[in-house]
Design an enzyme around this catalytic site. Structure first.
Site, short mmCIF file in Angstrom:
data_model
loop_
_atom_site.label_atom_id
_atom_site.label_comp_id
_atom_site.label_asym_id
_atom_site.label_seq_id
_atom_site.Cartn_x
_atom_site.Cartn_y
_atom_site.Cartn_z
N GLY A 1 0.21 -0.13 6.06
CA GLY A 1 -0.72 0.52 5.14
C GLY A 1 -2.15 0.51 5.64
N LYS B 1 0.81 -1.23 0.00
CA LYS B 1 0.00 0.00 0.00
C LYS B 1 0.84 1.27 0.00
CE LYS B 1 -3.93 -2.30 1.88
NZ LYS B 1 -4.95 -2.46 2.89
N GLY C 1 -0.50 -1.87 15.08
CA GLY C 1 0.05 -1.91 13.72
C GLY C 1 0.21 -0.51 13.17
P1 NDP Z 1 1.71 -3.99 6.18
O1 NDP Z 1 2.67 -5.02 5.71
O2 NDP Z 1 1.71 -2.65 5.56
O3 NDP Z 1 1.90 -3.77 7.77
C1 NDP Z 1 2.01 -4.87 8.62
C2 NDP Z 1 1.96 -4.40 10.06
O4 NDP Z 1 1.90 -5.56 10.90
C3 NDP Z 1 3.18 -3.61 10.51
O5 NDP Z 1 2.76 -2.64 11.44
C4 NDP Z 1 4.04 -4.71 11.18
O6 NDP Z 1 4.94 -4.20 12.14
C5 NDP Z 1 2.98 -5.52 11.84
N1 NDP Z 1 3.36 -6.91 12.14
C6 NDP Z 1 3.62 -7.89 11.25
N2 NDP Z 1 3.88 -9.05 11.88
C7 NDP Z 1 3.78 -8.79 13.21
C8 NDP Z 1 3.92 -9.58 14.37
N3 NDP Z 1 4.23 -10.89 14.30
N4 NDP Z 1 3.74 -9.00 15.59
C9 NDP Z 1 3.42 -7.70 15.66
N5 NDP Z 1 3.27 -6.89 14.58
C10 NDP Z 1 3.44 -7.43 13.37
O7 NDP Z 1 0.25 -4.69 6.05
P2 NDP Z 1 -1.16 -3.96 5.94
O8 NDP Z 1 -1.16 -2.83 6.90
O9 NDP Z 1 -1.50 -3.70 4.53
O10 NDP Z 1 -2.17 -5.12 6.43
C11 NDP Z 1 -2.23 -5.51 7.79
C12 NDP Z 1 -3.32 -6.57 8.00
O11 NDP Z 1 -4.62 -6.03 7.79
C13 NDP Z 1 -3.21 -7.77 7.07
O12 NDP Z 1 -3.49 -8.93 7.82
C14 NDP Z 1 -4.28 -7.54 6.05
O13 NDP Z 1 -4.76 -8.75 5.50
C15 NDP Z 1 -5.34 -6.85 6.90
N6 NDP Z 1 -6.23 -5.99 6.12
C16 NDP Z 1 -7.56 -6.29 6.05
C17 NDP Z 1 -8.42 -5.48 5.38
C18 NDP Z 1 -9.86 -5.79 5.34
O14 NDP Z 1 -10.56 -5.21 4.53
N7 NDP Z 1 -10.35 -6.66 6.20
C19 NDP Z 1 -7.96 -4.28 4.67
C20 NDP Z 1 -6.56 -4.03 4.84
C21 NDP Z 1 -5.73 -4.88 5.51
P3 NDP Z 1 6.38 -3.61 11.72
O15 NDP Z 1 6.13 -2.18 11.34
O16 NDP Z 1 7.18 -3.76 12.93
O17 NDP Z 1 6.86 -4.46 10.56
#
Ligand code: NDP
Length: 272
Positions: A130, A66, A127
């Protein structure tokens, strides 16, 4: 040839977007097809260019692209500009319009479908990727008492606090400082559930009558929803409602018609 749309991400095979848009196009009589694109982690820009070259009209962008989609857009809607993250792209001649429908989708699901008002509430957003960026402004517009953000990479949460400080009461908080804090709404906007993981949350963060909301969706409860349930939280929601509502916003942007959402939300839930 029907107009061509797709969802692009990595991973993307789990996405329900093709099902949802097939239902929207059937319901509204639009002549379009909608597929999936698995882009290599370093190959987002090339994959998008390739899609446009082959006649593609619009894309949904999912994890983890994103922020890259924000950079690819040549024109932005106000909500994409505020989020600095894009989940919907539209090819408009030579221009690429970037929008962010995640916030509208989440708010529609929480406040209308689930009937939870947010004014004066304590909200914790976990989180800072994006998806989190897209929902901050719409959440602040509902005037919660506080919006706290915790993220594994702490600096990103502090960046968001700085970015949105003028729009409401937003504070970055470290996971370790959550001990003793309680919230009416806890939203998991991390991708931890995608990998079967739970962010390092302490017990005791859920206030009575609170809602635990995981943006992730799939079969059964995610680790985050299991964690909330074990602590007695009665109101649990996964991201299916948000997914369908944000898809409806994207569909409206592409086709100028707003599809009905309730039937497909029920269908997806019953097949989960
Ligand atoms: P990004 O890759 O942009 O961000 C991922 C985030 O998750 C970061 O803040 C990352 O932290 C954190 N993270 C990843 N793994 C872990 C962990 N094991 N423990 C703690 N924090 C963790 O992804 P998106 O923001 O695009 O998506 C996030 C989630 O939201 C996904 O599961 C996606 O499927 C879901 N989603 C659902 C939607 C819906 O319509 N239902 C719409 C959009 C998203 P760090 O910064 O430290 O890497």
């Amino acid at each position: 040839m029907p107009d061509h749309y797709a969802v692009i991400g990595n991973p993307v095979a789990h996405s329900k977007s093709p099902l949802i848009h097939a239902e929207f196009s059937r319901q509204t009589g639009q002549d379009m097809r909608y597929g999936t694109i698995l882009a290599p982690m370093e190959g987002f820009f090339l994959a998008v260019a390739d899609f446009w070259r082959h006649g593609g009209k619009g894309l949904n962008v999912t994890v983890p692209f994103k922020l890259e989609a924000f950079k690819i857009a040549t024109r932005l809607t106000g909500r994409a500009e505020a989020a600095q993250a894009v989940n919907t792209l539209v090819l408009e001649g030579e221009a690429i319009l970037g929008d962010n429908t995640d916030g509208a989708g989440l708010l529609q699901d929480i406040t209308v479908n689930l009937g939870v008002a947010l004014a004066g509430k304590r909200i914790l957003l976990i989180g800072a990727g994006g998806a989190a960026r897209g929902v901050i402004m719409p959440l602040l517009e509902r005037e919660p008492c506080i919006l706290a953000i915790a993220n594994r990479t702490q600096e990103k949460a502090y960046d968001l606090q700085r970015q949105f400080a003028g729009s409401g009461n937003i504070v970055a908080i470290d996971y370790t400082d959550l001990h003793g804090e309680q919230f009416d709404l806890v939203i998991n906007a991390t991708s931890a559930s995608l990998h079967g993981e739970l962010p390092p949350l302490p017990t005791g963060i859920f206030a009575g009558e609170s809602l635990a909301y995981d943006m992730m969706y799939g079969s059964g409860h995610t680790p985050f929803l299991q964690f909330a349930k074990m602590q007695g939280v009665a109101r649990l929601a996964d991201g299916v409602g948000m997914l369908v509502e944000q898809a409806a916003e994207s569909f409206f942007l592409w086709r100028g018609i707003r599809p009905r959402t309730h039937g497909i939300i029920e269908t997806l839930r019953s097949h989960a």
